[in-house]
Design a protein around this motif. Structure first.
Motif, PDB file in Angstrom:
ATOM      1  N   ASP A 100       0.778  -1.347  -0.068  1.00 26.28           N
ATOM      2  CA  ASP A 100      -0.096   0.053   0.066  1.00 26.28           C
ATOM      3  C   ASP A 100       0.730   1.204  -0.120  1.00 26.28           C
ATOM      4  O   ASP A 100       0.376   2.269  -0.387  1.00 26.28           O
ATOM      5  CB  ASP A 100      -1.051   0.098   1.169  1.00 26.28           C
ATOM      6  N   ALA A 101       2.227   1.089   0.339  1.00 28.45           N
ATOM      7  CA  ALA A 101       3.221   2.350   0.199  1.00 28.45           C
ATOM      8  C   ALA A 101       4.286   2.295  -0.531  1.00 28.45           C
ATOM      9  O   ALA A 101       4.808   3.250  -0.855  1.00 28.45           O
ATOM     10  CB  ALA A 101       3.620   2.394   1.905  1.00 28.45           C
ATOM     11  N   ALA A 102       4.540   1.006  -1.241  1.00 25.70           N
ATOM     12  CA  ALA A 102       5.810   0.998  -2.091  1.00 25.70           C
ATOM     13  C   ALA A 102       5.675  -0.193  -3.125  1.00 25.70           C
ATOM     14  O   ALA A 102       4.909  -1.051  -2.753  1.00 25.70           O
ATOM     15  CB  ALA A 102       6.947   0.770  -1.197  1.00 25.70           C
ATOM     16  N   LEU A 103       6.085   0.212  -4.215  1.00 27.69           N
ATOM     17  CA  LEU A 103       6.060  -0.771  -5.272  1.00 27.69           C
ATOM     18  C   LEU A 103       7.147  -1.888  -4.954  1.00 27.69           C
ATOM     19  O   LEU A 103       8.347  -1.638  -4.624  1.00 27.69           O
ATOM     20  CB  LEU A 103       6.621  -0.039  -6.512  1.00 27.69           C
ATOM     21  N   PRO A 104       6.781  -3.324  -4.856  1.00 24.72           N
ATOM     22  CA  PRO A 104       7.473  -4.537  -4.713  1.00 24.72           C
ATOM     23  C   PRO A 104       8.440  -4.606  -5.893  1.00 24.72           C
ATOM     24  O   PRO A 104       7.991  -4.698  -7.156  1.00 24.72           O
ATOM     25  CB  PRO A 104       7.043  -5.432  -4.430  1.00 24.72           C
ATOM     26  N   THR A 105       9.727  -4.749  -6.002  1.00 25.50           N
ATOM     27  CA  THR A 105      10.570  -4.940  -6.943  1.00 25.50           C
ATOM     28  C   THR A 105      11.569  -6.146  -6.486  1.00 25.50           C
ATOM     29  O   THR A 105      11.628  -6.579  -5.394  1.00 25.50           O
ATOM     30  CB  THR A 105      11.393  -3.988  -7.414  1.00 25.50           C
TER      31      THR A 105
END
Length: 585
Positions: free
Chosen positions: A205-210
């Motif tokens: 909800d706060a950061a794009l997973p890579t």
């Protein structure tokens, strides 16, 4: 002021509403002398990359609690502005923890002064220190975010957290602190695609997973899509194209160019990439970290990483293979390189002066007395060595001598004669010996080989002697300590006594008519540290695989240059050599 832009993460990365494929390469400004930052960034640009990524090491920017450093090799703002001048975007990874094969993974040693410290958890005293650090850190570059006219497009929350723990409250606390202190650009996380790592380390909800990986990208992208859905971009934040070396490895780690280039092509077909490493650089000074699985594996001074550029900035066949792949996805510019770099072989230089450590310890450090041995942390010492001294008394047989909770490497001397060297798992093995004289002095020289930068052992990284010293079954008391971070070489008095076979300093003068990159060959020497004009080049060790230390030309000056070696094994040659090529394995 530069033009403000928008950068958003939707089904793709968008810059001012237009899709942007991020093609990035990793360069750690703190592993490269500032005079070469532009050269390395120009070579990144010439590869076809549009972005540079860098970690930010907390321990270099706040070496002592409340004392900050943002100058010289640690002028992160200047590095970012240099990238912007060349038209590159920037990804920052300002986590308190960076791993990076760096001393303590970038965490400052002074965190361990808190006996209850819980690193990388929602532990209030830990978060309070991050809060204060972030307040100062983000002042350096908040105005360089893309929505304020700068080149910074993304920042990372923590680093590979999913391989360490799953404290989501901690991750959200870091997000809140970053936003509190002015971060407005999108946030990302990066984790391995294996086991529970993505689940543990992501805050969707706060950061794009890579993801971070070096092979099998197609199947890892399938896993990432399943994890975050089809409507978010795919990115490999660390595409591992080589590997790092540890002292004692049989050879320098390399990876064949074509297989790595094929994986790059697979990444760019579907998503974006950050090449780790584009240029590795050097672990100058005492900055190299260590890993610990079945044994202690301290990293070499070279962080060449078999990257696209060598440690000293030369192109490799892998660079050309990658450039050909990138050219399928973007226009590769012609770049005029602005920095002239020459390599020089200055030849052999003889020892001019030498002095034993034991003759000058009181010049290098103020003695600290204690009933029991103190750790480096208790001595407020980040790195280097500690010399411990105590009186063992009368002549007798010692049938049980042990070093308890001692890290990482210890040389034990009786009356200045080396008895044995202890290392890692053998530190607590029992030793037997005779005390030969009416009065006998014990000296123990303990070296911090680099705090662990990865895995579950990070909370136990006290260096020096923590438990104590057993002499004939009982703890020895009455200790004198000499803290030796070796950041005050001007105090080395070469007029004092030299005794062969003991830890000692050796001084050389290198005459230079034209400064250029060179490589210090330490063949014939055992183990220690080297300096050029007061700059700590890093550790050397005869066990390899690294055989020469890289010296960037900007560290030299025309005329006389002072070189000092601190040799701990007493294995000293009569000279050293300066060659025009490296020898990594």
């Amino acid at each position: 002021m530069s033009k403000q832009h928008s950068f958003t993460i939707e089904d793709q990365f968008y810059l001012d509403g237009k899709p942007l494929k991020i093609i990035s390469g990793a360069i750690h400004y703190f592993r490269v002398v500032p005079e070469y930052w532009q050269d390395r960034l120009e070579k990144l640009q010439a590869l076809g990359c549009n972005t540079v990524e860098t970690y930010i090491p907390w321990n270099m920017h706040e070496p002592q609690e409340g004392e900050y450093c943002f100058s010289g090799m640690y002028d992160v703002r200047k590095f970012i502005l240099t990238a912007q001048k060349l038209g590159l975007y920037v990804i920052l990874r300002p986590s308190p923890y960076i791993c990076a094969e760096w001393e303590f993974g970038g965490l400052p040693f002074w965190l361990l002064k808190d006996g209850d410290m819980k690193l990388r958890f929602n532990y209030p005293p830990y978060l309070a220190k991050i809060d204060r650090y972030y307040k100062r850190l983000f002042e350096e570059f908040n105005d360089l975010q893309i929505d304020q006219g700068g080149p910074i497009v993304m920042m990372q929350v923590e680093n590979e957290y999913g391989s360490y723990a799953n404290d989501k409250q901690y991750m959200h606390s870091l997000v809140d602190l970053m936003r509190k202190h002015g971060v407005t650009v999108p946030l990302v996380t990066s984790d391995g695609p294996w086991h529970d790592m993505l689940d543990n380390g992501s805050v969707q909800d706060a950061a794009l997973p890579t993801i971070n990986c070096g092979s099998d990208v197609k199947e890892h992208f399938v896993r990432l899509k399943q994890f975050h859905g089809e409507d978010r971009p795919l990115m490999v934040m660390e595409f591992w194209i080589g590997w790092f070396d540890a002292w004692g490895d049989e050879q320098h780690h390399t990876r064949e160019a074509q297989s790595a280039a094929a994986e790059l092509d697979d990444i760019l077909k579907e998503g974006s990439v950050n090449i780790y490493m584009f240029h590795g650089g050097t672990n100058f000074g005492f900055t190299s970290g260590a890993n610990y699985y079945d044994k202690l594996s301290p990293d070499t001074t070279s962080y060449d990483y078999d990257a696209l550029l060598t440690e000293w900035g030369d192109f490799t066949p892998k660079y050309e293979a990658f450039r050909q792949v990138i050219a399928r996805y973007t226009e590769v510019p012609e770049v005029q390189f602005s920095t002239l770099i020459n390599k020089k072989a200055y030849g052999e230089v003889a020892v001019q002066q030498k002095v034993s450590l034991f003759s000058i310890a009181d010049k290098l450090a103020k003695v600290v007395e204690s009933p029991y041995p103190l750790t480096m942390e208790a001595l407020n010492q980040p790195t280097g060595y500690v010399l411990y001294q105590t009186n063992l008394g009368k002549q007798r047989r010692i049938e049980d001598f042990r070093l308890i909770q001692c890290a990482d490497r210890a040389q034990v001397f009786i009356n200045d004669k080396l008895m044995f060297t202890k290392y890692d798992q053998h530190m607590e093995d029992k030793e037997l010996f005779d005390l030969p004289d009416p009065q006998n002095e014990l000296k123990v020289l303990v070296e911090n080989m680099g705090r662990i930068n990865y895995s579950v052992k990070m909370n136990t990284q006290h260096k020096g002697i923590k438990g104590g010293v057993i002499v004939n079954g009982a703890f020895q008391s009455g200790w004198r300590h000499y803290a030796l971070p070796l950041d005050n070489l001007e105090m080395v008095d070469f007029s004092k006594e030299y005794v062969s076979g003991t830890p000692a300093f050796y001084r050389f003068e290198l005459e230079v008519d034209e400064a250029g990159d060179t490589f210090l060959d330490f063949t014939g020497w055992g183990k220690g540290v080297a300096w050029i004009n007061g700059f700590n080049l890093g550790r050397y060790w005869e066990i390899g695989p690294q055989r020469r230390l890289y010296i960037p030309g900007p560290l030299l000056k025309t005329g006389a240059n002072e070189v000092i070696l601190f040799e701990t094994e007493g294995k000293a040659g009569d000279s050293i050599r300066f060659e025009d090529s490296a020898q990594l394995g």
